[in-house]
Design a protein around this motif. Structure first.
Motif, PDB file in Angstrom:
ATOM      1  N   SER A 160       0.661  -1.131  -0.006  1.00 52.85           N
ATOM      2  CA  SER A 160       0.091  -0.002   0.008  1.00 52.85           C
ATOM      3  C   SER A 160       0.953   1.385  -0.166  1.00 52.85           C
ATOM      4  O   SER A 160       0.271   2.227  -0.339  1.00 52.85           O
ATOM      5  N   ALA A 161       2.138   1.215   0.354  1.00 54.42           N
ATOM      6  CA  ALA A 161       2.908   2.337   0.410  1.00 54.42           C
ATOM      7  C   ALA A 161       3.672   2.583  -0.976  1.00 54.42           C
ATOM      8  O   ALA A 161       4.592   3.631  -1.061  1.00 54.42           O
ATOM      9  N   LEU A 162       3.477   1.901  -1.959  1.00 48.17           N
ATOM     10  CA  LEU A 162       4.165   1.823  -3.163  1.00 48.17           C
ATOM     11  C   LEU A 162       3.408   2.519  -4.218  1.00 48.17           C
ATOM     12  O   LEU A 162       1.922   2.414  -4.281  1.00 48.17           O
ATOM     13  N   ASP A 163       4.088   3.093  -5.350  1.00 44.86           N
ATOM     14  CA  ASP A 163       3.077   3.755  -6.492  1.00 44.86           C
ATOM     15  C   ASP A 163       2.655   2.456  -7.087  1.00 44.86           C
ATOM     16  O   ASP A 163       2.950   1.127  -7.122  1.00 44.86           O
ATOM     17  N   ALA A 164       1.672   2.736  -8.190  1.00 46.72           N
ATOM     18  CA  ALA A 164       0.781   1.753  -8.933  1.00 46.72           C
ATOM     19  C   ALA A 164       1.723   0.734  -9.769  1.00 46.72           C
ATOM     20  O   ALA A 164       1.433  -0.466  -9.435  1.00 46.72           O
ATOM     21  N   LYS A 165       2.596   1.344 -10.162  1.00 44.40           N
ATOM     22  CA  LYS A 165       3.299   0.347 -11.285  1.00 44.40           C
ATOM     23  C   LYS A 165       4.034  -0.447 -10.549  1.00 44.40           C
ATOM     24  O   LYS A 165       4.351  -1.749 -10.629  1.00 44.40           O
ATOM     25  N   VAL A 166       4.926  -0.111  -9.716  1.00 47.74           N
ATOM     26  CA  VAL A 166       5.623  -0.990  -8.736  1.00 47.74           C
ATOM     27  C   VAL A 166       4.806  -1.895  -7.784  1.00 47.74           C
ATOM     28  O   VAL A 166       5.249  -3.057  -7.651  1.00 47.74           O
ATOM     29  N   ARG A 167       3.580  -1.601  -7.322  1.00 46.75           N
ATOM     30  CA  ARG A 167       2.748  -2.426  -6.650  1.00 46.75           C
ATOM     31  C   ARG A 167       2.351  -3.770  -7.601  1.00 46.75           C
ATOM     32  O   ARG A 167       2.291  -4.780  -7.280  1.00 46.75           O
TER      33      ARG A 167
END
Length: 337
Positions: A160-167
């Motif tokens: 949840s603390a990561l940006d969308a692409k990295v998630r």
């Protein structure tokens, strides 16, 4: 590593008059990844923390590999845990962070090196957390949790603390690694896409109880309750009339997921089950259209009813605002509200 069976039996957790868990029963098969999904306050994190030994149950039992561990302290349960915050030691390198658990347990440091390689970070072993990206730090946290050879892996909102692409990238990596290692895993998230993408089974929770526990496709295509249908994915609420095991909605006869007594009802219809085709003689009208990449979302006025359809974006030029369209619904099973 061979996974172990996990059972939560009749778990209750109360905080004054609040029931965070209300007789929760959950069985996880050896090597299975189960995702608990639900809104804030539904009890999913409380269930994970009780399994980890970080919180005590008011009532009920926790069994791991057939053994009752309800009263065991957290450090005796053999759990590996990855939190939302990376929780790495800032003064230790990536390799030293992963080696921390095995050193305490006098385990194999070779195992730590293997786990760092498994998450694709063997080339970053000597870097400190501040020299790593958020996604890399979470990979180190995952390697650290696996390095102690846990009986059960617990993931508490790890992306949840990561940006969308990295998630998305790390979500797929977690699934690959979990499958390769074979550790029984409980994954807690409020993100429905994450849960559907990584889990063998998804448990949808509400008010401390499981509304449904099933495969991702079954949860999405055959929701057991109106809450599940509404929470997982988007749904149109369309008035209909129940006749036997079908509901009639906008001229379509749709099978029901569960039986109903009959009469008027509100059907929960997925946007992708709705099709719209330009037709100058039709009475329905396109109000808005939103480009979402490969698909687009189109809102149509059918009399006094708004209906949302999800269509391939290639058809968007023919579905501009004001276009008259014919609306049809595919005969897929629906839940009733």
């Amino acid at each position: 590593m061979t996974g172990v069976a996990v059972r939560l039996e009749g778990l209750r957790r109360t905080f004054g008059t609040v029931h965070a868990l209300d007789d929760l029963d959950l069985a996880i098969e050896p090597g299975e990844l189960v995702a608990l999904l639900g809104p804030s306050g539904c009890g999913k994190t409380t269930a994970l923390r009780i399994l980890a030994g970080l919180e005590e149950a008011t009532a009920g039992r926790v069994l791991v590999d057939g053994r009752d561990v309800t009263r065991l302290p957290a450090n005796k349960r053999g759990m590996g845990m990855v939190f939302q915050a990376y929780s790495l030691f800032p003064h230790l390198t990536a390799a030293q962070n992963v080696e921390f658990g095995p050193r305490l347990r006098r385990g194999s440091l070779a195992r730590a090196a293997e786990m760092l390689d498994l998450v694709g970070l063997s080339g970053f072993a000597k870097r400190y957390p501040h020299q790593l990206s958020g996604g890399q730090q979470q990979r180190v946290a995952l390697a650290r949790a696996l390095a102690i050879e846990p009986r059960v892996l617990l993931l508490d909102e790890p992306l949840s603390a990561l940006d969308a692409k990295v998630r998305v990238q790390l979500r797929d990596e977690i699934r690959r690694i979990q499958t390769e290692v074979g550790t029984t895993t409980l994954f807690v998230t409020h993100d429905q896409e994450e849960a559907l993408a990584v889990a063998d089974r998804v448990g949808v929770m509400r008010a401390g109880r499981l509304e449904q526990l099933a495969t991702p496709s079954e949860v999405y295509l055959r929701p057991a309750t109106a809450f599940v249908a509404d929470f997982v994915g988007l749904s149109n609420r369309l008035p209909g009339s129940v006749n036997g095991d079908v509901v009639e909605v906008l001229g379509a006869r749709l099978p029901l997921v569960t039986p109903h007594a009959g009469g008027a009802a509100t059907a929960l219809v997925r946007p992708e089950a709705v099709d719209v085709v330009p037709d100058p003689g039709a009475t329905a009208t396109v109000l808005t259209s939103s480009f979402l990449g490969s698909t687009s979302r189109v809102t149509v006025s059918v009399g006094d009813q708004l209906v949302v359809a999800q269509v391939p974006s290639g058809r968007l030029p023919d579905l501009s605002a004001g276009t008259r369209v014919r609306v049809t619904i595919q005969p897929v099973a629906v839940a009733l509200e």
